[in-house]
Design a protein around this motif. Sequence first.
Motif, PDB file in Angstrom:
ATOM      1  N   GLY A  99       0.787  -1.224   0.000  1.00  0.00           N
ATOM      2  CA  GLY A  99       0.000   0.000   0.000  1.00  0.00           C
ATOM      3  C   GLY A  99       0.821   1.276   0.000  1.00  0.00           C
ATOM      4  N   VAL A 100       0.115   2.387   0.175  1.00  0.00           N
ATOM      5  CA  VAL A 100       0.738   3.696   0.237  1.00  0.00           C
ATOM      6  C   VAL A 100       1.111   3.971   1.696  1.00  0.00           C
ATOM      7  CG1 VAL A 100       0.475   6.133  -0.298  1.00  0.00           C
ATOM      8  CG2 VAL A 100      -0.753   4.429  -1.641  1.00  0.00           C
ATOM      9  N   LYS A 101       2.393   4.151   1.929  1.00  0.00           N
ATOM     10  CA  LYS A 101       2.858   4.297   3.303  1.00  0.00           C
ATOM     11  C   LYS A 101       2.935   5.767   3.723  1.00  0.00           C
ATOM     12  CE  LYS A 101       5.688   0.163   2.872  1.00  0.00           C
ATOM     13  NZ  LYS A 101       5.448   0.008   1.409  1.00  0.00           N
ATOM     14  N   LEU A 102       2.498   6.001   4.941  1.00  0.00           N
ATOM     15  CA  LEU A 102       2.583   7.330   5.521  1.00  0.00           C
ATOM     16  C   LEU A 102       3.700   7.320   6.551  1.00  0.00           C
ATOM     17  CD1 LEU A 102      -0.314   9.085   4.903  1.00  0.00           C
ATOM     18  CD2 LEU A 102       0.239   9.643   7.224  1.00  0.00           C
ATOM     19  N   LEU A 103       4.701   8.145   6.334  1.00  0.00           N
ATOM     20  CA  LEU A 103       5.843   8.163   7.238  1.00  0.00           C
ATOM     21  C   LEU A 103       5.888   9.446   8.055  1.00  0.00           C
ATOM     22  CD1 LEU A 103       6.722   6.409   4.562  1.00  0.00           C
ATOM     23  CD2 LEU A 103       8.957   6.499   5.631  1.00  0.00           C
ATOM     24  N   VAL A 104       6.308   9.310   9.292  1.00  0.00           N
ATOM     25  CA  VAL A 104       6.501  10.483  10.142  1.00  0.00           C
ATOM     26  C   VAL A 104       7.853  10.404  10.829  1.00  0.00           C
ATOM     27  CG1 VAL A 104       4.026  10.806  10.614  1.00  0.00           C
ATOM     28  CG2 VAL A 104       5.415   9.455  12.195  1.00  0.00           C
ATOM     29  N   ASN A 105       8.269  11.537  11.323  1.00  0.00           N
ATOM     30  CA  ASN A 105       9.479  11.654  12.127  1.00  0.00           C
ATOM     31  C   ASN A 105       9.312  10.785  13.372  1.00  0.00           C
ATOM     32  OD1 ASN A 105      11.526  12.641  13.818  1.00  0.00           O
ATOM     33  ND2 ASN A 105      11.375  14.655  12.870  1.00  0.00           N
ATOM     34  N   GLU A 106      10.342  10.015  13.701  1.00  0.00           N
ATOM     35  CA  GLU A 106      10.243   9.079  14.821  1.00  0.00           C
ATOM     36  C   GLU A 106       9.810   9.757  16.127  1.00  0.00           C
ATOM     37  OE1 GLU A 106      13.744   6.725  15.417  1.00  0.00           O
ATOM     38  OE2 GLU A 106      12.587   5.089  16.292  1.00  0.00           O
ATOM     39  N   GLU A 107      10.305  10.982  16.378  1.00  0.00           N
ATOM     40  CA  GLU A 107       9.958  11.681  17.623  1.00  0.00           C
ATOM     41  C   GLU A 107       8.466  12.051  17.673  1.00  0.00           C
ATOM     42  OE1 GLU A 107      13.158  14.241  16.450  1.00  0.00           O
ATOM     43  OE2 GLU A 107      13.635  12.133  16.166  1.00  0.00           O
ATOM     44  N   GLN A 108       7.842  12.134  16.484  1.00  0.00           N
ATOM     45  CA  GLN A 108       6.432  12.544  16.442  1.00  0.00           C
ATOM     46  C   GLN A 108       5.493  11.346  16.304  1.00  0.00           C
ATOM     47  OE1 GLN A 108       6.755  15.420  13.168  1.00  0.00           O
ATOM     48  NE2 GLN A 108       6.380  17.032  14.665  1.00  0.00           N
ATOM     49  N   ARG A 109       6.058  10.140  16.393  1.00  0.00           N
ATOM     50  CA  ARG A 109       5.292   8.927  16.158  1.00  0.00           C
ATOM     51  C   ARG A 109       4.060   8.822  17.070  1.00  0.00           C
ATOM     52  NH1 ARG A 109       5.080   3.695  18.298  1.00  0.00           N
ATOM     53  NH2 ARG A 109       4.491   2.127  16.778  1.00  0.00           N
ATOM     54  N   GLU A 110       4.269   8.950  18.379  1.00  0.00           N
ATOM     55  CA  GLU A 110       3.166   8.743  19.319  1.00  0.00           C
ATOM     56  C   GLU A 110       2.062   9.760  19.145  1.00  0.00           C
ATOM     57  OE1 GLU A 110       4.235   8.169  23.364  1.00  0.00           O
ATOM     58  OE2 GLU A 110       5.340   6.323  22.941  1.00  0.00           O
ATOM     59  N   ARG A 111       2.468  11.022  18.942  1.00  0.00           N
ATOM     60  CA  ARG A 111       1.490  12.089  18.726  1.00  0.00           C
ATOM     61  C   ARG A 111       0.706  11.819  17.438  1.00  0.00           C
ATOM     62  NH1 ARG A 111      -2.326  14.650  19.897  1.00  0.00           N
ATOM     63  NH2 ARG A 111      -2.735  16.700  19.031  1.00  0.00           N
ATOM     64  N   ALA A 112       1.420  11.396  16.402  1.00  0.00           N
ATOM     65  CA  ALA A 112       0.784  11.123  15.112  1.00  0.00           C
ATOM     66  C   ALA A 112      -0.215   9.975  15.229  1.00  0.00           C
ATOM     67  CB  ALA A 112       1.844  10.784  14.069  1.00  0.00           C
ATOM     68  N   LEU A 113       0.163   8.916  15.952  1.00  0.00           N
ATOM     69  CA  LEU A 113      -0.734   7.777  16.132  1.00  0.00           C
ATOM     70  C   LEU A 113      -1.980   8.189  16.904  1.00  0.00           C
ATOM     71  CD1 LEU A 113       1.772   4.875  16.911  1.00  0.00           C
ATOM     72  CD2 LEU A 113       0.286   5.078  14.913  1.00  0.00           C
ATOM     73  N   GLN A 114      -1.770   9.074  17.876  1.00  0.00           N
ATOM     74  CA  GLN A 114      -2.885   9.560  18.683  1.00  0.00           C
ATOM     75  C   GLN A 114      -3.881  10.331  17.807  1.00  0.00           C
ATOM     76  OE1 GLN A 114      -1.530  11.884  21.974  1.00  0.00           O
ATOM     77  NE2 GLN A 114      -3.394  11.595  23.157  1.00  0.00           N
ATOM     78  N   ILE A 115      -3.334  11.171  16.930  1.00  0.00           N
ATOM     79  CA  ILE A 115      -4.182  11.958  16.034  1.00  0.00           C
ATOM     80  C   ILE A 115      -4.959  11.035  15.094  1.00  0.00           C
ATOM     81  CG2 ILE A 115      -4.151  13.622  14.132  1.00  0.00           C
ATOM     82  CD1 ILE A 115      -1.581  14.788  15.598  1.00  0.00           C
ATOM     83  N   LEU A 116      -4.274  10.032  14.554  1.00  0.00           N
ATOM     84  CA  LEU A 116      -4.934   9.093  13.647  1.00  0.00           C
ATOM     85  C   LEU A 116      -6.023   8.315  14.370  1.00  0.00           C
ATOM     86  CD1 LEU A 116      -1.940   7.666  11.585  1.00  0.00           C
ATOM     87  CD2 LEU A 116      -3.713   9.232  10.798  1.00  0.00           C
ATOM     88  N   GLU A 117      -5.755   7.973  15.607  1.00  0.00           N
ATOM     89  CA  GLU A 117      -6.750   7.265  16.420  1.00  0.00           C
ATOM     90  C   GLU A 117      -7.983   8.140  16.627  1.00  0.00           C
ATOM     91  OE1 GLU A 117      -7.289   4.375  17.612  1.00  0.00           O
ATOM     92  OE2 GLU A 117      -8.781   4.762  19.161  1.00  0.00           O
ATOM     93  N   GLU A 118      -7.726   9.399  16.992  1.00  0.00           N
ATOM     94  CA  GLU A 118      -8.832  10.330  17.226  1.00  0.00           C
ATOM     95  C   GLU A 118      -9.632  10.563  15.952  1.00  0.00           C
ATOM     96  OE1 GLU A 118      -6.791  13.663  18.879  1.00  0.00           O
ATOM     97  OE2 GLU A 118      -6.523  12.672  20.822  1.00  0.00           O
ATOM     98  N   ALA A 119      -8.938  10.541  14.811  1.00  0.00           N
ATOM     99  CA  ALA A 119      -9.602  10.772  13.535  1.00  0.00           C
ATOM    100  C   ALA A 119     -10.301   9.508  13.026  1.00  0.00           C
ATOM    101  CB  ALA A 119      -8.592  11.266  12.503  1.00  0.00           C
ATOM    102  N   GLY A 120     -10.114   8.392  13.747  1.00  0.00           N
ATOM    103  CA  GLY A 120     -10.825   7.163  13.390  1.00  0.00           C
ATOM    104  C   GLY A 120     -10.150   6.305  12.340  1.00  0.00           C
ATOM    105  N   TYR A 121      -8.846   6.516  12.139  1.00  0.00           N
ATOM    106  CA  TYR A 121      -8.134   5.703  11.158  1.00  0.00           C
ATOM    107  C   TYR A 121      -7.776   4.340  11.735  1.00  0.00           C
ATOM    108  CZ  TYR A 121      -7.812   9.471   7.863  1.00  0.00           C
ATOM    109  OH  TYR A 121      -8.123  10.442   6.976  1.00  0.00           O
TER     110      TYR A 121
END
Length: 145
Positions: free
Chosen positions: A50-72
């Motif tokens: 698939g199409v991969k979404l990459l983030v900076n390692e330091e922002q990983r947890e925050r990014a996952l939290q946002i995706l969770e809140e957005a229902g991904y």
Amino acid sequence: MTNWITIITFIYPHEAHIAKGVLESEGIDVFIKDEMTAQVNNFYSTAIGGVKLLVNEEQRERALQILEEAGYIKTPEDSAEPESKEFFGVKYSHTCPYCNSQNVMKERQPSYTMILSILFFMIPIPFLRRRYHCFDCDQNWRVRK
Ligand SMILES: [Zn+2]
């Protein structure tokens, strides 16, 4: 040096772009990988992961939290984790049973599964119990109410 890591994978590029916009609006730097291959042939997309979404390692947890809140949906790596321990009591939906932290997150089941099961079987398949994750001690568990 920035270490880019994959946090979520999409089958279609437009889905990845929407998620990218959500993350960027929260100040997360996002990088999309394998987009071209997916645009050439969507069947290839699943084959290469698939199409991969990459983030900076330091922002990983925050990014996952946002995706969770957005229902991904969760990343495949996370759903492949071994079965979590189950705890009795609603309070463990807000408090970590391991370290008592309140920095916990409820993980959602993939919405695709729900849609597909309704389309193909006309009834929603019974889903696994919700799983919880603690950001402080990195433990996962399930809650029986
Ligand atoms: Zn904890």
